[in-house]
Design a protein around this motif. Structure first.
Motif, PDB file in Angstrom:
ATOM      1  N   ALA A  41       0.835  -1.211   0.000  1.00 42.69           N
ATOM      2  CA  ALA A  41       0.000   0.000   0.000  1.00 42.69           C
ATOM      3  C   ALA A  41       0.864   1.253   0.000  1.00 42.69           C
ATOM      4  CB  ALA A  41      -0.930  -0.013   1.208  1.00 42.69           C
ATOM      5  N   LEU A  42       1.960   1.229   0.762  1.00 44.20           N
ATOM      6  CA  LEU A  42       2.889   2.354   0.790  1.00 44.20           C
ATOM      7  C   LEU A  42       3.506   2.571  -0.585  1.00 44.20           C
ATOM      8  CD1 LEU A  42       4.629   4.510   2.184  1.00 44.20           C
ATOM      9  CD2 LEU A  42       6.199   2.671   2.884  1.00 44.20           C
ATOM     10  N   ALA A  43       3.973   1.488  -1.220  1.00 43.46           N
ATOM     11  CA  ALA A  43       4.601   1.601  -2.548  1.00 43.46           C
ATOM     12  C   ALA A  43       3.631   2.179  -3.574  1.00 43.46           C
ATOM     13  CB  ALA A  43       5.103   0.235  -2.992  1.00 43.46           C
ATOM     14  N   LYS A  44       2.364   1.750  -3.511  1.00 46.04           N
ATOM     15  CA  LYS A  44       1.362   2.297  -4.435  1.00 46.04           C
ATOM     16  C   LYS A  44       1.177   3.791  -4.179  1.00 46.04           C
ATOM     17  CE  LYS A  44      -1.150   0.266  -6.917  1.00 46.04           C
ATOM     18  NZ  LYS A  44      -1.084  -0.036  -8.371  1.00 46.04           N
ATOM     19  N   SER A  45       1.159   4.197  -2.916  1.00 40.90           N
ATOM     20  CA  SER A  45       1.020   5.614  -2.579  1.00 40.90           C
ATOM     21  C   SER A  45       2.235   6.416  -3.037  1.00 40.90           C
ATOM     22  CB  SER A  45       0.827   5.786  -1.070  1.00 40.90           C
ATOM     23  OG  SER A  45      -0.355   5.130  -0.636  1.00 40.90           O
ATOM     24  N   MET A  46       3.391   5.762  -3.110  1.00 40.32           N
ATOM     25  CA  MET A  46       4.612   6.415  -3.597  1.00 40.32           C
ATOM     26  C   MET A  46       4.652   6.507  -5.119  1.00 40.32           C
ATOM     27  SD  MET A  46       7.215   4.431  -0.982  1.00 40.32           S
ATOM     28  CE  MET A  46       8.746   4.926  -1.795  1.00 40.32           C
ATOM     29  N   LYS A  47       3.576   6.015  -5.766  1.00 38.95           N
ATOM     30  CA  LYS A  47       3.451   6.026  -7.231  1.00 38.95           C
ATOM     31  C   LYS A  47       4.435   5.081  -7.902  1.00 38.95           C
ATOM     32  CE  LYS A  47       0.371   9.418  -7.127  1.00 38.95           C
ATOM     33  NZ  LYS A  47      -1.053   9.198  -7.436  1.00 38.95           N
ATOM     34  N   LEU A  48       4.718   3.958  -7.243  1.00 38.12           N
ATOM     35  CA  LEU A  48       5.619   2.950  -7.804  1.00 38.12           C
ATOM     36  C   LEU A  48       4.782   1.870  -8.471  1.00 38.12           C
ATOM     37  CD1 LEU A  48       8.034   2.628  -4.756  1.00 38.12           C
ATOM     38  CD2 LEU A  48       8.385   4.008  -6.816  1.00 38.12           C
ATOM     39  N   LYS A  49       4.878   1.757  -9.779  1.00 37.93           N
ATOM     40  CA  LYS A  49       4.083   0.777 -10.522  1.00 37.93           C
ATOM     41  C   LYS A  49       4.706  -0.612 -10.507  1.00 37.93           C
ATOM     42  CE  LYS A  49       2.007   4.173 -13.645  1.00 37.93           C
ATOM     43  NZ  LYS A  49       1.823   4.577 -15.064  1.00 37.93           N
ATOM     44  N   SER A  50       6.034  -0.663 -10.384  1.00 37.41           N
ATOM     45  CA  SER A  50       6.735  -1.951 -10.360  1.00 37.41           C
ATOM     46  C   SER A  50       7.930  -1.857  -9.436  1.00 37.41           C
ATOM     47  CB  SER A  50       7.181  -2.360 -11.766  1.00 37.41           C
ATOM     48  OG  SER A  50       8.057  -1.377 -12.320  1.00 37.41           O
ATOM     49  N   LEU A  51       8.431  -3.032  -9.009  1.00 33.37           N
ATOM     50  CA  LEU A  51       9.548  -3.090  -8.059  1.00 33.37           C
ATOM     51  C   LEU A  51      10.548  -4.147  -8.501  1.00 33.37           C
ATOM     52  CD1 LEU A  51       7.390  -3.160  -4.802  1.00 33.37           C
ATOM     53  CD2 LEU A  51       8.664  -1.178  -5.642  1.00 33.37           C
ATOM     54  N   LYS A  52      11.824  -3.864  -8.276  1.00 31.49           N
ATOM     55  CA  LYS A  52      12.859  -4.882  -8.471  1.00 31.49           C
ATOM     56  C   LYS A  52      12.948  -5.725  -7.203  1.00 31.49           C
ATOM     57  CE  LYS A  52      16.013  -2.712 -11.806  1.00 31.49           C
ATOM     58  NZ  LYS A  52      17.383  -2.167 -12.001  1.00 31.49           N
ATOM     59  N   VAL A  53      12.794  -7.027  -7.361  1.00 29.87           N
ATOM     60  CA  VAL A  53      12.870  -7.935  -6.208  1.00 29.87           C
ATOM     61  C   VAL A  53      13.864  -9.054  -6.506  1.00 29.87           C
ATOM     62  CG1 VAL A  53      10.515  -7.463  -5.456  1.00 29.87           C
ATOM     63  CG2 VAL A  53      10.925  -9.309  -7.088  1.00 29.87           C
ATOM     64  N   LEU A  54      14.443  -9.607  -5.453  1.00 22.14           N
ATOM     65  CA  LEU A  54      15.337 -10.754  -5.629  1.00 22.14           C
ATOM     66  C   LEU A  54      14.546 -11.939  -6.180  1.00 22.14           C
ATOM     67  CD1 LEU A  54      17.491 -10.707  -2.366  1.00 22.14           C
ATOM     68  CD2 LEU A  54      18.287 -10.235  -4.683  1.00 22.14           C
ATOM     69  N   LYS A  55      15.146 -12.652  -7.108  1.00 21.05           N
ATOM     70  CA  LYS A  55      14.509 -13.864  -7.608  1.00 21.05           C
ATOM     71  C   LYS A  55      14.465 -14.907  -6.505  1.00 21.05           C
ATOM     72  CE  LYS A  55      15.274 -13.697 -12.600  1.00 21.05           C
ATOM     73  NZ  LYS A  55      15.849 -14.408 -13.762  1.00 21.05           N
ATOM     74  N   LYS A  56      13.384 -15.638  -6.456  1.00 22.75           N
ATOM     75  CA  LYS A  56      13.267 -16.723  -5.491  1.00 22.75           C
ATOM     76  C   LYS A  56      14.213 -17.862  -5.882  1.00 22.75           C
ATOM     77  CE  LYS A  56       8.352 -16.045  -4.455  1.00 22.75           C
ATOM     78  NZ  LYS A  56       7.017 -16.690  -4.428  1.00 22.75           N
ATOM     79  N   PRO A  57      14.749 -18.602  -4.896  1.00 19.86           N
ATOM     80  CA  PRO A  57      15.531 -19.786  -5.246  1.00 19.86           C
ATOM     81  C   PRO A  57      14.647 -20.815  -5.944  1.00 19.86           C
ATOM     82  CG  PRO A  57      15.130 -19.688  -2.887  1.00 19.86           C
ATOM     83  CD  PRO A  57      14.677 -18.384  -3.449  1.00 19.86           C
ATOM     84  N   ARG A  58      15.131 -21.336  -7.066  1.00 20.10           N
ATOM     85  CA  ARG A  58      14.381 -22.344  -7.836  1.00 20.10           C
ATOM     86  C   ARG A  58      14.702 -23.721  -7.258  1.00 20.10           C
ATOM     87  NH1 ARG A  58      17.262 -20.572 -13.176  1.00 20.10           N
ATOM     88  NH2 ARG A  58      18.879 -20.708 -11.597  1.00 20.10           N
ATOM     89  N   ILE A  59      13.673 -24.429  -6.844  1.00 23.82           N
ATOM     90  CA  ILE A  59      13.885 -25.678  -6.110  1.00 23.82           C
ATOM     91  C   ILE A  59      13.270 -26.847  -6.865  1.00 23.82           C
ATOM     92  CG2 ILE A  59      13.437 -26.895  -3.947  1.00 23.82           C
ATOM     93  CD1 ILE A  59      13.706 -24.212  -2.542  1.00 23.82           C
ATOM     94  N   PHE A  60      14.098 -27.845  -7.108  1.00 23.45           N
ATOM     95  CA  PHE A  60      13.740 -29.067  -7.817  1.00 23.45           C
ATOM     96  C   PHE A  60      13.667 -30.185  -6.790  1.00 23.45           C
ATOM     97  CE2 PHE A  60      15.645 -32.365 -10.977  1.00 23.45           C
ATOM     98  CZ  PHE A  60      14.397 -32.929 -11.196  1.00 23.45           C
ATOM     99  N   VAL A  61      12.614 -30.993  -6.841  1.00 19.54           N
ATOM    100  CA  VAL A  61      12.381 -32.022  -5.826  1.00 19.54           C
ATOM    101  C   VAL A  61      12.280 -33.396  -6.481  1.00 19.54           C
ATOM    102  CG1 VAL A  61      10.767 -32.853  -4.060  1.00 19.54           C
ATOM    103  CG2 VAL A  61      11.167 -30.395  -4.318  1.00 19.54           C
ATOM    104  N   ILE A  62      12.995 -34.369  -5.898  1.00 23.70           N
ATOM    105  CA  ILE A  62      12.852 -35.769  -6.304  1.00 23.70           C
ATOM    106  C   ILE A  62      12.628 -36.607  -5.051  1.00 23.70           C
ATOM    107  CG2 ILE A  62      13.843 -37.734  -7.534  1.00 23.70           C
ATOM    108  CD1 ILE A  62      15.715 -35.838  -8.984  1.00 23.70           C
ATOM    109  N   CYS A  63      11.482 -37.280  -4.987  1.00 26.49           N
ATOM    110  CA  CYS A  63      11.190 -38.202  -3.886  1.00 26.49           C
ATOM    111  C   CYS A  63      11.438 -39.624  -4.382  1.00 26.49           C
ATOM    112  CB  CYS A  63       9.752 -38.051  -3.425  1.00 26.49           C
ATOM    113  SG  CYS A  63       9.367 -36.413  -2.761  1.00 26.49           S
TER     114      CYS A  63
END
Length: 376
Positions: free
Chosen positions: A153-175
């Protein structure tokens, strides 16, 4: 065999901070980690505005009977001007021109025809000053902060339409496990549950689950499953990491470059938990096949990986003290994670701590952490 604290340190030392980012819409940034600092692109409010529904008058107005000459509402670009003896009906958020005004709340006057009769002059102005909330070009969002509904909500009020964020770690699973694989025209002997635990904690702890596979206890099949997904940051497996004939996970992965950093930890449950790396940016977490062991090892080790990957304390698990209802013997040389039932400020150990008992895990509502050689 290494201690639990040593295992945590090894993961922390070997997992490098990721500097990869992506651009996301501000409204889609919940639970994401900011890559940059952010400054407001606007003042908030942009002008002096009314904080009340009422009328706006000149600050030095003496008369209590004042003529209404217009109205102003939120969304108006310009404030209306007026003279002594005049007023403007005004609504919350409407702009106000100049420093010489005050707002009279609606409960402080009565309207008759085109005039108001003021019953009481307020002691405050009821005006929100320009930039009283946000100042243009001032920093309000900080690098490595985690976005939540309030900061969005704060970012929207600051007139920020998009944000740079860290990419999530990509996790591969084998059971792994022959017992998990469906036979021809038959169901599997055991339902796969560890993939449910892994998916839950990966998403809860800020990762991106990119693929889940089931594999037989067969080196060739396991490696075929492994090679089906090349781009990942962390491979998580469950089962196949002990020292039995069909525990093929570690030996198979060593053939494709895995360097094992530890493969036995002095904990219960979860002793066979394994950690290693393929190269600078690819890691491996091997979890035991027993459901409770898988569950507790996820809680114990995955947050450490996530915190190192993000470069700060992204996940902080909280501990609380409770009193035991029954006598507990002195602990062994292992760090133990025992299921308990909590009631008010006390707890009771569940009788059976067998790491295969999924129902006992469901009944439990806490985990007692017992350090090695803890007194009775």
């Amino acid at each position: 065999m290494i201690s639990y604290t040593q295992a945590i340190k090894i993961i922390s030392r070997n997992v490098g901070y990721s500097n990869n980012f992506e651009l996301v819409k501000t409204e889609d940034s919940a639970k994401r980690v900011l890559f940059n600092d952010y400054f407001s692109k606007a003042n908030l409010p942009e002008n002096d505005v009314s904080s009340m529904d009422g009328v706006v008058i000149l600050k030095n107005e003496k008369s209590k009977k004042i003529q209404i000459v217009g109205e102003s509402k939120a969304g108006d670009k310009r404030a209306k001007k007026f003279d002594v003896g005049e007023c403007i009906l005004i609504y919350t958020g409407a702009p106000i021109y100049g420093e010489d005004k005050i707002v009279i709340p609606k409960e402080n006057f009565q309207i008759k025809a085109e005039y108001i009769n003021i019953t009481h002059f307020p002691s405050e102005s009821f005006i929100r000053k320009k930039s009283s909330d946000l100042i243009k070009n001032k920093k309000y969002l900080y690098r490595q902060s985690i976005m939540n509904v309030r900061s969005i909500a704060l970012a929207k009020s600051m007139k920020l339409k998009s944000l740079k964020v860290l990419k999530k770690p990509r996790i591969f699973v084998i059971c792994t496990g022959d017992e998990l694989i469906k036979k021809k025209n038959k169901s599997s002997i055991v339902e796969s549950t560890n993939n449910i635990f892994i998916k839950h904690f990966v998403e809860l702890f800020g990762g991106e689950l990119i693929k889940t596979e089931l594999s037989k206890d067969n080196c060739n099949e396991f490696l075929k499953k492994y090679k089906s997904q090349n781009k990942f940051d962390l491979l998580i497996t469950s089962g196949g990491i002990s020292k039995g004939k069909y525990d093929i996970v570690k030996s198979s992965l060593e053939k494709v470059g895995l360097k094992i950093l530890f493969d036995r930890v002095a904990i219960k449950p979860g002793k066979p938990t394994t950690f290693g790396k393929f190269n600078k940016n690819k890691y491996f977490l091997g979890l035991p096949g027993n459901p409770v062991s898988c569950f507790t090892s996820l809680i114990n080790f995955l947050p450490t990986f996530m915190n190192s990957f993000y470069g700060f304390k992204f996940i902080v698990l909280k501990e609380r003290e409770f009193s035991s209802n029954k006598f507990i013997n002195k602990n062994s040389n292992l760090t133990q994670f025992q299921r308990v039932i909590i009631k008010d400020n006390s707890f009771e150990l569940i009788d059976s701590q067998d790491s295969s008992l999924i129902n006992m895990l469901n009944v439990a509502d806490g985990i007692l952490i017992r350090k090695p050689f803890t007194n009775p």
